[in-house]
Design an enzyme around this catalytic site. Structure first.
Site, PDB file in Angstrom:
ATOM      1  N   TYR A 149     -46.221 -15.783  17.126  1.00  0.00           N
ATOM      2  CA  TYR A 149     -45.079 -15.553  18.024  1.00  0.00           C
ATOM      3  C   TYR A 149     -43.764 -15.528  17.249  1.00  0.00           C
ATOM      4  O   TYR A 149     -42.947 -14.610  17.415  1.00  0.00           O
ATOM      5  CB  TYR A 149     -45.044 -16.643  19.099  1.00  0.00           C
ATOM      6  CG  TYR A 149     -43.927 -16.461  20.110  1.00  0.00           C
ATOM      7  CD1 TYR A 149     -44.083 -15.598  21.191  1.00  0.00           C
ATOM      8  CD2 TYR A 149     -42.731 -17.157  19.985  1.00  0.00           C
ATOM      9  CE1 TYR A 149     -43.069 -15.433  22.120  1.00  0.00           C
ATOM     10  CE2 TYR A 149     -41.706 -16.994  20.908  1.00  0.00           C
ATOM     11  CZ  TYR A 149     -41.879 -16.130  21.975  1.00  0.00           C
ATOM     12  OH  TYR A 149     -40.861 -15.958  22.886  1.00  0.00           O
ATOM     13  N   LYS A 153     -41.182 -12.217  16.819  1.00  0.00           N
ATOM     14  CA  LYS A 153     -39.780 -12.204  17.229  1.00  0.00           C
ATOM     15  C   LYS A 153     -38.853 -11.959  16.040  1.00  0.00           C
ATOM     16  O   LYS A 153     -37.802 -11.325  16.179  1.00  0.00           O
ATOM     17  CB  LYS A 153     -39.425 -13.519  17.925  1.00  0.00           C
ATOM     18  CG  LYS A 153     -40.093 -13.693  19.292  1.00  0.00           C
ATOM     19  CD  LYS A 153     -39.710 -12.588  20.257  1.00  0.00           C
ATOM     20  CE  LYS A 153     -40.250 -12.821  21.654  1.00  0.00           C
ATOM     21  NZ  LYS A 153     -39.858 -11.759  22.601  1.00  0.00           N
TER      22      LYS A 153
END
Length: 247
Positions: A149, A153
């Site tokens: 994750y 990002k």
């Protein structure tokens, strides 16, 4: 500050729930013709029941080709919010390729894919537009068990900068917002329940405002960046975290 989007068409991904749902509803309230994209029919149906004027698109953004087919006849888009994201928690050494692929497909590749489609239309029309990518403070603040994750990002942040640089001459502004943990959302809650006892309280002691943001805080920031009130703002990464990074 009165912000209106009359005559504008907006596309919001991950619009079935949480932050995306809040954004698409607010844009509709501000006069935009809105298209809400999600892969979950139940969420789109409930959104449609709540606000019948919002158009819905059901597609799994992890499927590059299906996404292109779903948007090929979408028409003019003036405002784009890339909000859809998934998180698969696992230690770095145990993260499987399939899980990494799933996260990157939605959190990064789909942003690339949809932004290409929408930005090409903006360039061809010559009217400009605005794009906001919903990133996270976890792109810059590492957390255990979230390697895929955090990396996705971080990749989104780099893409935002490149897009702002290349598209600015076409009157297309591209910015990102970086929310803190939002426990009231499904994803935020899924993170919160994995934290050790006292962790949330400790984080709040390092947050000058003493609270986590809520969905409305993110919605308001996104709406501002999409609006003409932010006409000279391009390529920024806006933290929404109560001063956490300043402390």
């Amino acid at each position: 500050m009165n912000i209106r989007f009359d005559g504008k068409r907006a596309l919001v991904t991950g619009a079935g729930r949480g932050i995306g749902r809040g954004i698409v509803k607010k844009l509709a309230e501000c006069g935009a013709e809105c298209l809400a994209l999600s892969k979950t029919p139940e969420n789109l149906e409930s959104l449609k029941n709540e606000m019948p004027e919002i158009q819905t698109i059901m597609v799994d953004l992890a499927d590059w080709t299906a996404t292109r087919h779903a948007l090929e006849n979408v028409g003019k888009i003036d405002l784009l919010v890339n909000n859809a994201a998934i998180m698969i928690m696992s230690p770095f050494l145990e993260t499987a390729k399939d899980d990494l692929d799933k996260v990157l497909d939605v959190n990064f590749k789909a942003v690339f894919n949809i932004s290409q489609i929408v930005a090409r239309g903006m360039v061809e029309r010559g009217d400009g537009g605005a794009i906001v990518n919903v990133s996270s403070i976890l792109s810059r603040r590492a957390v255990r068990n979230a390697a895929s994750y955090c990396s996705s990002k971080g990749a989104m942040d780099s893409l935002t900068q490149v897009m702002a640089n290349e598209l600015g001459s076409h009157k297309i502004r591209v910015n990102s917002v970086h929310p803190h943990l939002i426990p009231s959302t499904e994803m935020g809650n899924s993170i919160a329940v994995t934290l050790p006892p006292g962790a949330q309280e400790y984080v709040l002691t390092r947050t000058p405002l003493g609270r986590f943001p809520d969905v409305e805080d993110v919605v308001n920031a996104v709406v501002f960046l999409l609006s003409d009130k932010a006409s000279s703002i391009n390529g920024i990464a806006l933290p929404i975290e109560g001063g956490y990074e300043a402390n």
